[in-house]
Design a protein around this motif. Structure first.
Motif, mmCIF file in Angstrom:
data_model
loop_
_atom_site.group_PDB
_atom_site.id
_atom_site.type_symbol
_atom_site.label_atom_id
_atom_site.label_comp_id
_atom_site.label_asym_id
_atom_site.label_seq_id
_atom_site.Cartn_x
_atom_site.Cartn_y
_atom_site.Cartn_z
ATOM 1 N N ASP A 292 0.854 -1.196 0.000
ATOM 2 C CA ASP A 292 0.000 0.000 0.000
ATOM 3 C C ASP A 292 0.893 1.251 0.000
ATOM 4 O O ASP A 292 1.791 1.384 0.849
ATOM 5 C CB ASP A 292 -0.897 -0.036 1.245
ATOM 6 C CG ASP A 292 -1.951 1.046 1.229
ATOM 7 O OD1 ASP A 292 -3.127 0.734 0.994
ATOM 8 O OD2 ASP A 292 -1.578 2.230 1.456
ATOM 9 N N LEU A 293 0.647 2.142 -0.971
ATOM 10 C CA LEU A 293 1.478 3.353 -1.055
ATOM 11 C C LEU A 293 1.187 4.254 0.146
ATOM 12 O O LEU A 293 0.053 4.340 0.618
ATOM 13 C CB LEU A 293 1.198 4.100 -2.355
ATOM 14 C CG LEU A 293 1.464 3.289 -3.639
ATOM 15 C CD1 LEU A 293 1.300 4.155 -4.876
ATOM 16 C CD2 LEU A 293 2.866 2.675 -3.635
ATOM 17 N N HIS A 295 0.772 7.660 2.365
ATOM 18 C CA HIS A 295 0.298 9.057 2.265
ATOM 19 C C HIS A 295 -0.041 9.440 0.834
ATOM 20 O O HIS A 295 0.310 10.520 0.357
ATOM 21 C CB HIS A 295 1.369 10.015 2.807
ATOM 22 C CG HIS A 295 1.640 9.793 4.260
ATOM 23 N ND1 HIS A 295 0.659 9.759 5.223
ATOM 24 C CD2 HIS A 295 2.813 9.590 4.919
ATOM 25 C CE1 HIS A 295 1.191 9.542 6.402
ATOM 26 N NE2 HIS A 295 2.504 9.423 6.261
ATOM 27 N N PHE A 296 -0.702 8.540 0.154
ATOM 28 C CA PHE A 296 -1.000 8.776 -1.262
ATOM 29 C C PHE A 296 -2.003 9.924 -1.442
ATOM 30 O O PHE A 296 -1.959 10.660 -2.431
ATOM 31 C CB PHE A 296 -1.531 7.479 -1.886
ATOM 32 C CG PHE A 296 -1.567 7.521 -3.376
ATOM 33 C CD1 PHE A 296 -0.390 7.585 -4.104
ATOM 34 C CD2 PHE A 296 -2.766 7.529 -4.062
ATOM 35 C CE1 PHE A 296 -0.407 7.651 -5.488
ATOM 36 C CE2 PHE A 296 -2.801 7.592 -5.443
ATOM 37 C CZ PHE A 296 -1.620 7.643 -6.156
ATOM 38 N N LYS A 297 -2.869 10.064 -0.468
ATOM 39 C CA LYS A 297 -3.876 11.133 -0.529
ATOM 40 C C LYS A 297 -3.182 12.507 -0.655
ATOM 41 O O LYS A 297 -3.644 13.388 -1.373
ATOM 42 C CB LYS A 297 -4.749 11.066 0.728
ATOM 43 C CG LYS A 297 -5.913 12.031 0.749
ATOM 44 C CD LYS A 297 -6.812 11.767 1.940
ATOM 45 C CE LYS A 297 -8.021 12.675 1.980
ATOM 46 N NZ LYS A 297 -7.703 14.085 1.866
ATOM 47 N N ASN A 300 -2.225 13.283 -4.211
ATOM 48 C CA ASN A 300 -3.412 13.743 -4.953
ATOM 49 C C ASN A 300 -3.772 15.172 -4.560
ATOM 50 O O ASN A 300 -4.022 16.018 -5.424
ATOM 51 C CB ASN A 300 -4.613 12.848 -4.624
ATOM 52 C CG ASN A 300 -4.679 11.619 -5.507
ATOM 53 O OD1 ASN A 300 -4.139 11.611 -6.608
ATOM 54 N ND2 ASN A 300 -5.324 10.576 -5.013
ATOM 55 N N HIS A 305 -4.929 14.847 -9.145
ATOM 56 C CA HIS A 305 -5.270 13.448 -9.397
ATOM 57 C C HIS A 305 -4.437 12.855 -10.550
ATOM 58 O O HIS A 305 -4.027 11.692 -10.508
ATOM 59 C CB HIS A 305 -6.768 13.375 -9.738
ATOM 60 C CG HIS A 305 -7.405 12.126 -9.269
ATOM 61 N ND1 HIS A 305 -7.587 11.062 -10.097
ATOM 62 C CD2 HIS A 305 -7.895 11.762 -8.056
ATOM 63 C CE1 HIS A 305 -8.167 10.089 -9.424
ATOM 64 N NE2 HIS A 305 -8.368 10.498 -8.170
ATOM 65 N N ASP A 309 -2.295 9.494 -10.599
ATOM 66 C CA ASP A 309 -2.423 8.433 -11.619
ATOM 67 C C ASP A 309 -1.058 8.072 -12.208
ATOM 68 O O ASP A 309 -0.738 6.891 -12.399
ATOM 69 C CB ASP A 309 -3.347 8.901 -12.763
ATOM 70 C CG ASP A 309 -4.814 8.780 -12.386
ATOM 71 O OD1 ASP A 309 -5.104 8.309 -11.272
ATOM 72 O OD2 ASP A 309 -5.665 9.172 -13.209
ATOM 73 N N ARG A 330 -3.399 -5.068 -9.177
ATOM 74 C CA ARG A 330 -3.756 -3.818 -8.490
ATOM 75 C C ARG A 330 -5.069 -4.150 -7.816
ATOM 76 O O ARG A 330 -6.075 -4.420 -8.473
ATOM 77 C CB ARG A 330 -3.934 -2.664 -9.472
ATOM 78 C CG ARG A 330 -4.316 -1.386 -8.735
ATOM 79 C CD ARG A 330 -4.573 -0.232 -9.674
ATOM 80 N NE ARG A 330 -4.996 0.954 -8.960
ATOM 81 C CZ ARG A 330 -5.716 1.922 -9.491
ATOM 82 N NH1 ARG A 330 -6.088 1.852 -10.752
ATOM 83 N NH2 ARG A 330 -6.060 2.967 -8.771
ATOM 84 N N GLU A 334 -4.731 2.542 -4.065
ATOM 85 C CA GLU A 334 -3.256 2.535 -4.097
ATOM 86 C C GLU A 334 -2.722 1.270 -3.441
ATOM 87 O O GLU A 334 -1.651 1.240 -2.865
ATOM 88 C CB GLU A 334 -2.702 3.831 -3.493
ATOM 89 C CG GLU A 334 -2.778 4.183 -2.057
ATOM 90 C CD GLU A 334 -3.984 3.794 -1.192
ATOM 91 O OE1 GLU A 334 -4.994 3.283 -1.696
ATOM 92 O OE2 GLU A 334 -3.867 4.002 0.026
ATOM 93 N N LYS A 402 2.200 0.275 8.740
ATOM 94 C CA LYS A 402 1.773 1.685 8.683
ATOM 95 C C LYS A 402 1.973 2.322 10.056
ATOM 96 O O LYS A 402 2.526 3.422 10.181
ATOM 97 C CB LYS A 402 0.289 1.777 8.283
ATOM 98 C CG LYS A 402 -0.009 1.360 6.850
ATOM 99 C CD LYS A 402 0.164 2.501 5.879
ATOM 100 C CE LYS A 402 -0.152 2.058 4.452
ATOM 101 N NZ LYS A 402 0.166 3.043 3.438
ATOM 102 N N ARG A 406 5.620 3.367 8.441
ATOM 103 C CA ARG A 406 5.526 3.177 6.977
ATOM 104 C C ARG A 406 6.883 2.872 6.330
ATOM 105 O O ARG A 406 7.885 2.788 7.026
ATOM 106 C CB ARG A 406 4.868 4.393 6.300
ATOM 107 C CG ARG A 406 3.424 4.607 6.756
ATOM 108 C CD ARG A 406 2.819 5.861 6.159
ATOM 109 N NE ARG A 406 1.377 5.939 6.421
ATOM 110 C CZ ARG A 406 0.834 6.342 7.565
ATOM 111 N NH1 ARG A 406 1.617 6.703 8.557
ATOM 112 N NH2 ARG A 406 -0.474 6.388 7.708
#
Ligand SMILES: Nc1nc2c(ncn2[C@@H]2O[C@H](COP(=O)(O)OP(=O)(O)OP(=O)(O)O)[C@@H](O)[C@H]2O)c(=O)[nH]1
Length: 415
Positions: A292-293, A295-297, A300, A305, A309, A330, A334, A402, A406
């Motif tokens: 799981d990536l 702090h991906f939010k 974005n 976005h 992507d 996938r 993420e 996490k 992380r």
């Protein structure tokens, strides 16, 4: 390999259109405006580099289709262009071993030519198995198929025909007579259908007019189509192409249904199917990892976005590079997943750690900024009957990775 078309045409307007059409489908073109020039070009080239010849029926030094004979004698598939619409010329052209003829009537026919050229290119990867008792009749069918660049295989009995299908995965179509050396064509169709469905392999049964009931029997035993002998070449090719395109469309639908649209990785559903099949084989060791990536939010929210992507696509590329020999997916958002059959926890952990450091050092450029991310991983080697059980163990570990800060791997420890 990029193929070439030998284009033999003396009309300047037609040449312009044809060159544009051939260029659009990414093929090279060698132009000759007469038969003499065509011979010269052919002598100076490697014969295998030509996909086919597109030849005008009437040329200044070849007024009666002599350029067609030259191309056939040079073992090139030939498509004939003609502005003559009389039936006599059509019959004369079709009596020669040509792929097709195209009357130069309107722009639509050039679109048809474009589709035909794409098909001739694709056919080089398509196998057709021809089954029948007599070599002479099998050879006749193969000669027609070779004209269209198909890869042909021949067998005379049921057992070797079914074996040939197992050994040559590129075979998409079987054309069978009813008279074989051992059993009948009907029995061959039934035997094939025990192993290969109508969606993965097409079968055309052939029969002469003296036995019309046979055609229905072929269909009832599992054939997709039939042909009455003698057939005209145009009908033969229409039926062959229709059946092959049917199989290709199903392949495409299946591929699309199993794939994640953004990254091109297998999707969750496909992953479950694949892993469940492997687990049922009874593996001695296996590992499953959830990735799981981090702090991906934030990526974005900060860069948009599109940037998120792009990052997902880069991570997917790394997944393909590092885990192509395993089942991967996938999973959604993420989150990614990898299943390692016959692999110890230590071996899986080593591979995952190389991947983790590669993700860490991967950067993408946006507005003169270098953007990166990290990945947290939970992995389990505890044997389980179901994928879901392994997933829940890996998920526990991912949660821990996490909460521990992380960008690290946590392994499952049996309680
Ligand atoms: N760009 C893009 N973002 C996606 C896609 N699918 C999910 N996301 C986003 O991924 C983010 C996931 O956020 P969270 O679940 O809060 O997780 P996180 O920010 O990675 O935080 P941690 O997992 O706790 O490290 C959300 O903002 C989703 O909108 C996608 O296909 N493209």
């Amino acid at each position: 390999m990029k193929y070439k078309i030998l284009l033999v045409e003396d009309n300047a307007a037609s040449l312009r259109v044809l060159k544009r059409i051939i260029g659009k489908i990414n093929l090279d073109v060698a132009v000759a405006t007469s038969l003499t020039e065509a011979k010269l070009i052919f002598e100076q080239s490697t014969p295998e580099s030509f996909l086919c010849a597109v030849v005008d029926y009437t040329l200044p030094d070849a007024p009666h289709g002599e350029a067609i004979d030259f191309a056939i004698q040079s073992y090139m598939p030939v498509i004939v262009l003609t502005s003559q619409s009389d039936e006599d010329v059509r019959n004369r052209i079709l009596s020669k071993a040509v792929v097709d003829y195209i009357p130069k009537q309107n722009r639509q026919v050039f679109e048809y030519l474009s589709r035909l050229l794409i098909r001739l290119q694709k056919n080089k990867q398509v196998g057709v198995l021809v089954v029948g008792k007599r070599p002479s009749s099998r050879n006749k069918v193969c000669e027609l198929l070779n004209r269209h660049n198909f890869e042909t295989y021949q067998e005379n009995n049921t057992l070797s025909a079914v074996n040939s299908l197992y050994n040559n995965k590129q075979i998409k179509l079987v054309i069978t007579e009813n008279e074989l050396q051992d059993e009948s064509g009907i029995e061959l169709v039934a035997a094939i259908r025990k192993e290969f469905s109508k969606e993965e392999l097409s079968i055309i049964g052939t029969s002469n007019l003296s036995n019309p009931a046979l055609l229905a029997k072929f269909i009832k035993s599992g054939a997709n189509d039939y042909l009455r002998v003698p057939y005209c070449h145009e009908e033969f090719f229409c039926r062959v192409l229709q059946n092959i395109e049917h199989i290709e469309q199903i392949e495409l639908i299946r591929k699309t249904a199993n794939m994640d649209y953004l990254t091109g990785l297998p999707n969750r559903r496909h992953f479950f199917e694949e892993v469940t099949t492997q687990m049922h084989r009874g593996l001695e060791s296996m590992c499953l990892a959830l990735l799981d990536l981090d702090h991906f939010k934030k990526i974005n929210d900060t860069y948009g976005h599109d940037c998120g992507d792009a990052m997902l696509k880069e991570v997917a590329k790394l997944m393909k590079k590092h885990f192509s020999e395993f089942s991967m997916s996938r999973f959604g958002g993420e989150e990614f997943c990898v299943f390692f059959p016959n692999t110890t926890l230590e071996q899986a952990k080593q591979k995952l750690d190389v991947f983790r450091t590669q993700v860490e050092s991967k950067k993408i450029r946006r507005k003169r900024q270098s953007i990166g991310c990290t990945v947290s991983i939970g992995v389990t080697s505890k044997l389980a009957e179901k994928v879901e059980t392994m997933l829940s163990h890996a998920d526990e570990c991912l949660y821990k990775a996490k909460s521990l800060g992380r960008n690290q791997i946590v392994c499952y420890i049996s309680k």
